[in-house]
Structures are given as structure tokens and as C-alpha cells.
Design a protein around this motif. Structure first.
Motif, mmCIF file in Angstrom:
data_model
loop_
_atom_site.group_PDB
_atom_site.id
_atom_site.type_symbol
_atom_site.label_atom_id
_atom_site.label_comp_id
_atom_site.label_asym_id
_atom_site.label_seq_id
_atom_site.Cartn_x
_atom_site.Cartn_y
_atom_site.Cartn_z
ATOM 1 N N GLU A 1 0.816 -1.210 0.000
ATOM 2 C CA GLU A 1 0.000 0.000 0.000
ATOM 3 C C GLU A 1 0.856 1.268 0.000
ATOM 4 O OE1 GLU A 1 -3.525 2.050 -0.269
ATOM 5 O OE2 GLU A 1 -3.215 -0.112 -0.340
ATOM 6 N N ARG A 2 0.708 2.053 -1.075
ATOM 7 C CA ARG A 2 1.415 3.332 -1.250
ATOM 8 C C ARG A 2 2.939 3.203 -1.251
ATOM 9 N NH1 ARG A 2 -2.162 7.205 -1.653
ATOM 10 N NH2 ARG A 2 -4.208 7.007 -0.693
ATOM 11 N N VAL A 3 3.447 2.051 -1.648
ATOM 12 C CA VAL A 3 4.889 1.848 -1.812
ATOM 13 C C VAL A 3 5.131 1.296 -3.213
ATOM 14 C CG1 VAL A 3 6.976 0.695 -0.996
ATOM 15 C CG2 VAL A 3 5.224 1.411 0.650
ATOM 16 N N TYR A 4 5.932 2.025 -3.993
ATOM 17 C CA TYR A 4 6.190 1.641 -5.383
ATOM 18 C C TYR A 4 7.691 1.483 -5.624
ATOM 19 C CZ TYR A 4 1.375 3.146 -6.155
ATOM 20 O OH TYR A 4 0.019 3.285 -6.086
ATOM 21 N N THR B 1 24.068 8.578 -7.182
ATOM 22 C CA THR B 1 23.115 9.130 -8.147
ATOM 23 C C THR B 1 21.735 8.504 -7.947
ATOM 24 O OG1 THR B 1 24.928 9.396 -9.740
ATOM 25 C CG2 THR B 1 22.687 9.547 -10.607
ATOM 26 N N LEU B 2 21.725 7.189 -7.744
ATOM 27 C CA LEU B 2 20.468 6.474 -7.512
ATOM 28 C C LEU B 2 19.766 7.011 -6.268
ATOM 29 C CD1 LEU B 2 19.822 2.709 -7.913
ATOM 30 C CD2 LEU B 2 19.210 3.801 -5.760
ATOM 31 N N ASN B 3 20.521 7.209 -5.186
ATOM 32 C CA ASN B 3 19.943 7.729 -3.944
ATOM 33 C C ASN B 3 19.406 9.147 -4.115
ATOM 34 O OD1 ASN B 3 20.553 5.365 -2.561
ATOM 35 N ND2 ASN B 3 22.548 6.107 -1.869
ATOM 36 N N SER B 4 20.153 9.962 -4.867
ATOM 37 C CA SER B 4 19.715 11.346 -5.109
ATOM 38 C C SER B 4 18.437 11.372 -5.936
ATOM 39 C CB SER B 4 20.813 12.133 -5.843
ATOM 40 O OG SER B 4 21.978 12.196 -5.051
ATOM 41 N N PHE B 5 18.383 10.512 -6.950
ATOM 42 C CA PHE B 5 17.201 10.412 -7.804
ATOM 43 C C PHE B 5 15.986 9.979 -6.982
ATOM 44 C CE2 PHE B 5 15.622 8.416 -12.074
ATOM 45 C CZ PHE B 5 14.651 9.402 -12.156
ATOM 46 N N GLU B 6 16.200 8.991 -6.115
ATOM 47 C CA GLU B 6 15.130 8.483 -5.249
ATOM 48 C C GLU B 6 14.643 9.574 -4.297
ATOM 49 O OE1 GLU B 6 15.227 4.269 -3.695
ATOM 50 O OE2 GLU B 6 15.491 5.355 -1.801
ATOM 51 N N TYR B 7 15.576 10.311 -3.709
ATOM 52 C CA TYR B 7 15.239 11.399 -2.774
ATOM 53 C C TYR B 7 14.438 12.493 -3.492
ATOM 54 C CZ TYR B 7 15.888 15.255 0.527
ATOM 55 O OH TYR B 7 15.672 16.299 1.398
ATOM 56 N N LEU B 8 14.856 12.812 -4.718
ATOM 57 C CA LEU B 8 14.183 13.854 -5.495
ATOM 58 C C LEU B 8 12.752 13.454 -5.837
ATOM 59 C CD1 LEU B 8 14.622 16.596 -6.868
ATOM 60 C CD2 LEU B 8 15.395 15.392 -8.906
ATOM 61 N N LEU B 9 12.566 12.206 -6.255
ATOM 62 C CA LEU B 9 11.218 11.724 -6.602
ATOM 63 C C LEU B 9 10.287 11.748 -5.390
ATOM 64 C CD1 LEU B 9 11.663 8.665 -9.008
ATOM 65 C CD2 LEU B 9 10.512 10.810 -9.510
ATOM 66 N N CYS C 1 3.070 8.999 -1.314
ATOM 67 C CA CYS C 1 3.495 7.598 -1.388
ATOM 68 C C CYS C 1 5.015 7.520 -1.230
ATOM 69 C CB CYS C 1 3.068 6.972 -2.716
ATOM 70 S SG CYS C 1 3.945 7.631 -4.144
ATOM 71 N N LYS C 2 5.523 6.303 -1.097
ATOM 72 C CA LYS C 2 6.968 6.092 -0.998
ATOM 73 C C LYS C 2 7.461 5.428 -2.280
ATOM 74 C CE LYS C 2 10.524 3.781 1.771
ATOM 75 N NZ LYS C 2 10.794 2.816 2.846
ATOM 76 N N ILE C 3 8.571 5.952 -2.822
ATOM 77 C CA ILE C 3 9.114 5.422 -4.072
ATOM 78 C C ILE C 3 10.535 4.927 -3.845
ATOM 79 C CG2 ILE C 3 9.670 5.946 -6.480
ATOM 80 C CD1 ILE C 3 7.684 8.345 -6.160
ATOM 81 N N GLU C 4 10.799 3.708 -4.288
ATOM 82 C CA GLU C 4 12.148 3.148 -4.225
ATOM 83 C C GLU C 4 12.632 2.887 -5.649
ATOM 84 O OE1 GLU C 4 12.068 -0.325 -1.797
ATOM 85 O OE2 GLU C 4 11.531 0.753 0.039
#
Length: 253
Positions: free
Chosen positions: A139-142, A161-169, A176-179
């Protein structure tokens, strides 16, 4: 029943008020009031010295009660078999569940569309030769999974870069939470972090010197905490603010 009284007052409103006080009556929907002006009020010397009261006859009558015919109406309720009743209740329950499910599907669909639009925007601006797919894990995790020629560019050095992209999204989409993951990079990264945490913990235990690790996202800090917490003589905590929040490992006093 009728009550009548003569009252001196400067107007009808005050005459009624005085009459009610004297008679001790409270007006309701059952009373009818009739006010007759017998002597009109008169202003003294062009109104400079007030008004001389007039004389009013106030009558308060009680309405006769209307007789209401009450007819008993018995509604015929058809007998419903127990099986039919259970079947109806089950149908209503299933119908409600279907409506909720449809609503949730629409919400998830709109959520995935928003995530997809944001990811597509960044991929286009960064001119990456890469594809992605979005899946809802709970639920609300993508999770957004990338795959293609430019995987390394998405990951960056040690996943920065991956962590920065994730933080920005996650900053742009709040409800919701995006990984983000690239060909199971996070799983491999977690293994590396566990090795690092164990090595640093043993170093602090041996030397007694406090160690500060590089800034990490919450997910990676959690991995470090879990490993270090297994050492009873060590303390571990985070300092700073995201995205520059880092872990401190120190010996307990």
C-alpha cells in the motif's frame, strides 16, 4: 380560554410585553394575540420631553385543540426466507467490496501515472538510453526498476546518483513512498554495507575511537544500525539532516 387586560405603553410591542409579565403568560404556537389601540400615544412638546403612553387592550386567546384522527396502518411485510436474506446481505457486502476495490485501482492507476510522468521527464532530460517499469509492492509503496545500457549512470558512485534520484522523486510526490533499483543493485549494496558495518564496529571496539561514516539515505543507515546494534559495547546514532545525514559509531561509556 381568553385573557384580556388594558395596558398603558408607548407602543404595541411594549404593551404586549407588559401584559405578558402581568398575566404570567408565555406565548406559544397555541396562543393568538390581539392588540387594540384605544388611546394613541402622544409626544410631549414636539417630542422634547418624551412620549405620553397610550392605552392598549391586549387579548390573549388559546387555540382550540384540533382532534386528529389516528389511523393504524399496518404495513404488510412479506416473509423473507433466511437463505434469501443471507444471500441478499452477501450480495450487498460483495457489491461494497467491489466498489472499494475499483476506487483503490483508480487511485493506484493515477499514482503510477504520476510516478511514470516524473521518471520519464528525468530520463528524457538526462538523455539516458534506459527503460523502466513500475510495480506496487504494498500500500502506497512503489518500486521503479531500471534496465538498459545506461544502468551505471543511474547508479553513480556507490549508488549516490540512484539515492539522489530516489530522494528527489519522493520530494516531488508526497502521498506515497518510491524506491529505485537497477538490476538488484540495492541487494548487492546491502551486502557491501553489512561488511562495512562489521568492519567499522570491530575497529571501534578494538581502538575505542569514534567513527563517522559517509552520508547515507535512511534505507542504508538502517542496515548499518542493524549490524552495529548486535555489538553490546557499541552505540550507534545518526547526525545531520537528509540528504547529508550520517551514522556515528562510538564505544559505550
Amino acid at each position: 380560554m381568553e385573557k384580556t387586560i388594558e395596558i398603558k405603553a408607548i407602543d404595541k410591542e411594549k404593551a404586549l410585553k407588559r401584559a405578558l409579565n402581568i398575566l404570567g403568560v408565555e406565548l406559544s404556537d397555541n396562543e393568538v394575540v390581539d392588540i387594540l389601540e384605544k388611546v394613541a400615544p402622544r409626544k410631549k412638546f414636539f417630542g422634547l420631553f418624551g412620549t405620553e403612553p397610550g392605552l392598549y387592550e391586549v387579548s390573549i386567546k388559546t387555540k382550540p385543540e384540533e382532534k386528529k384522527e389516528v389511523k393504524e396502518h399496518r404495513e404488510h411485510k412479506p416473509h423473507i426466507h433466511k437463505f434469501e436474506k443471507e444471500k441478499t446481505e452477501k450480495f450487498i457486502k460483495n457489491e461494497k467490496a467491489e466498489k472499494i476495490e475499483k476506487t483503490e485501482k483508480v487511485e493506484h492507476s493515477e499514482q503510477e501515472k504520476e510516478i511514470s510522468e516524473k521518471v520519464a521527464f528525468f530520463v528524457e532530460k538526462m538523455k539516458l538510453d534506459i527503460k523502466y517499469k513500475i510495480k506496487r509492492v504494498k500500500e502506497r509503496v512503489y518500486v521503479v526498476e531500471f534496465f538498459g545500457k545506461d544502468n551505471a549512470l543511474i547508479i553513480g558512485q556507490k549508488g549516490k546518483t540512484l539515492n539522489s534520484f530516489e530522494y528527489l522523486l519522493n520530494s516531488m510526490i508526497k502521498n506515497c513512498k518510491i524506491e529505485i533499483d537497477v538490476e538488484k543493485f540495492k541487494e548487492k549494496r546491502n551486502d557491501t554495507l553489512r561488511v562495512l558495518a562489521k568492519r567499522m564496529a570491530e575497529k571501534v571496539s578494538r581502538t575505542g575511537k569514534t567513527v563517522r561514516l559517509n552520508a547515507m539515505p535512511p534505507r542504508e543507515r538502517k542496515v548499518i544500525h542493524e549490524v552495529v546494534n548486535k555489538y553490546p559495547d557499541l552505540d550507534t546514532f545518526s547526525e545531520g539532516r537528509d540528504p547529508k545525514r550520517y551514522i556515528v559509531i562510538k564505544k559505550k561509556r
